[in-house]
Write a protein that holds these residues in place. Structure first.
Motif, PDB file in Angstrom:
ATOM      1  N   CYS A   1      -2.964   3.012   4.926  1.00 62.72           N
ATOM      2  CA  CYS A   1      -1.489   3.549   3.812  1.00 62.72           C
ATOM      3  C   CYS A   1      -0.163   3.782   5.302  1.00 62.72           C
ATOM      4  CB  CYS A   1      -1.352   4.186   3.205  1.00 62.72           C
ATOM      5  SG  CYS A   1      -3.098   3.632   1.196  1.00 62.72           S
TER       6      CYS A   1
ATOM      7  N   THR B   1      -7.128  -4.316   1.213  1.00 61.71           N
ATOM      8  CA  THR B   1      -7.571  -3.215   0.595  1.00 61.71           C
ATOM      9  C   THR B   1      -9.265  -3.605   0.985  1.00 61.71           C
ATOM     10  OG1 THR B   1      -8.400  -2.898  -1.241  1.00 61.71           O
ATOM     11  CG2 THR B   1      -6.019  -2.499  -0.450  1.00 61.71           C
TER      12      THR B   1
ATOM     13  N   LEU C   1      -6.526   6.767  -1.654  1.00 57.82           N
ATOM     14  CA  LEU C   1      -5.785   5.681  -1.330  1.00 57.82           C
ATOM     15  C   LEU C   1      -6.677   4.586  -0.286  1.00 57.82           C
ATOM     16  CD1 LEU C   1      -2.601   7.592   0.431  1.00 57.82           C
ATOM     17  CD2 LEU C   1      -2.647   7.464  -2.012  1.00 57.82           C
TER      18      LEU C   1
ATOM     19  N   LEU D   1       0.792  -1.066   0.024  1.00 58.65           N
ATOM     20  CA  LEU D   1      -0.108   0.129   0.062  1.00 58.65           C
ATOM     21  C   LEU D   1       0.838   1.457  -0.223  1.00 58.65           C
ATOM     22  CD1 LEU D   1      -2.600  -1.214   2.201  1.00 58.65           C
ATOM     23  CD2 LEU D   1      -2.566  -1.375   0.001  1.00 58.65           C
ATOM     24  N   PHE D   2       0.372   2.566  -0.191  1.00 51.65           N
ATOM     25  CA  PHE D   2       0.751   3.421  -0.267  1.00 51.65           C
ATOM     26  C   PHE D   2       1.877   3.554   1.631  1.00 51.65           C
ATOM     27  CE2 PHE D   2       1.812   7.949   0.860  1.00 51.65           C
ATOM     28  CZ  PHE D   2       1.925   8.430  -0.370  1.00 51.65           C
TER      29      PHE D   2
END
Length: 259
Positions: free
Chosen positions: A102, A154, A98, A29-30
């Protein structure tokens, strides 16, 4: 020579083999940072800093950073976002949407700097520390009906341990990636009757291998990801699905990681 990278995309699939056709074993993830251990053509074999998980990512999706920056980020104060509906960062004037969970490091005035690149945080982020079980359970409820996706982390798709890992990450508790790994963490709770909200329950198959996990709501209900994130009954035998009128998962053990 070991190289290092930073995930500046919302999600990067991590695959079991260096091929687009290989299964997705997890996701970056970011904000996730990683080591590059091997390069095979356009593929990078990486180790995620957050949970030590390994796999292959497409080199085109990676932003490389220096070893010094990797070291700085890995020891910097960590923050996470929690809004399931999505937050964003602004990168060179463009918004990047997003998912929740994150990673953000050493944010100053809503700006996170990674080497010479600034990311402007749009939304709320929280220090990586445990607050209370009530808010953790609220976060778990926010994922209800999110679909099952092998390797997902997610609200648009996650697996059972991806669900538990990302919920606990949003509240400052670091879990390993797979259910069998998470089953080694925290305090063993000997009986289901002693279970409390926020405890992790683990389930095994006929060979005795732990293959599933979920979060207890109390000692009679569990929220877990099976086809989708759902709430089911649980007793000393395991998870009972009232829609199918059958037990779907056999209880193995319970762990408490909230202290």
């Amino acid at each position: 020579m070991i190289q290092f990278g930073f995930c500046e995309l919302a999600v990067i699939p991590v695959r079991s083999e260096p091929s687009d056709k290989a299964e997705m074993s997890t996701q970056l993830l970011f904000g996730d940072i990683f080591k590059v251990n091997e390069i095979a053509g356009p593929w990078l074999f990486i180790t995620s800093f957050y949970d030590g998980y390994e796999g292959w990512i497409d080199q085109k999706q990676a932003r490389m950073i220096s070893g010094e920056e990797y070291k700085r980020l890995s020891s910097a104060p960590l923050f996470v976002n929690r809004r399931i509906q999505g937050d964003s960062v602004k990168l060179e004037g463009q918004l990047v949407l997003l998912p929740a969970g994150c990673s953000f490091y050493d944010v100053k005035g809503r700006v996170m700097a990674v080497e010479d690149q600034n990311y402007v945080v749009e939304g709320n982020i929280f220090p990586f520390r445990f607050d209370n079980t009530g808010s953790l359970m609220e976060t778990a409820f926010n994922y209800l009906s999110a679909p099952y996706l092998w390797g997902g982390r997610t609200c648009f798709g996650l697996d059972c341990s991806g669900f538990t890992q990302i919920v606990f990450k949003q509240h400052g508790i670091r879990l390993f990636r797979d259910a069998s790994q998470q089953a080694s963490q925290g305090e063993l709770i000997p009986f289901l009757s002693d279970g409390m909200p926020g405890d992790l329950a683990f389930f095994d198959n006929e060979e005795g291998t732990i293959t599933h996990t979920g979060i207890l709501l109390d000692n009679q209900k569990i929220i877990h990801c099976s086809a989708r994130v759902r709430i089911d009954d649980i007793d000393h035998q395991g998870i009972f699905n009232r829609e199918k009128m059958t037990y779907t998962h056999k209880l193995r053990l319970i762990r408490r990681v909230t202290g």
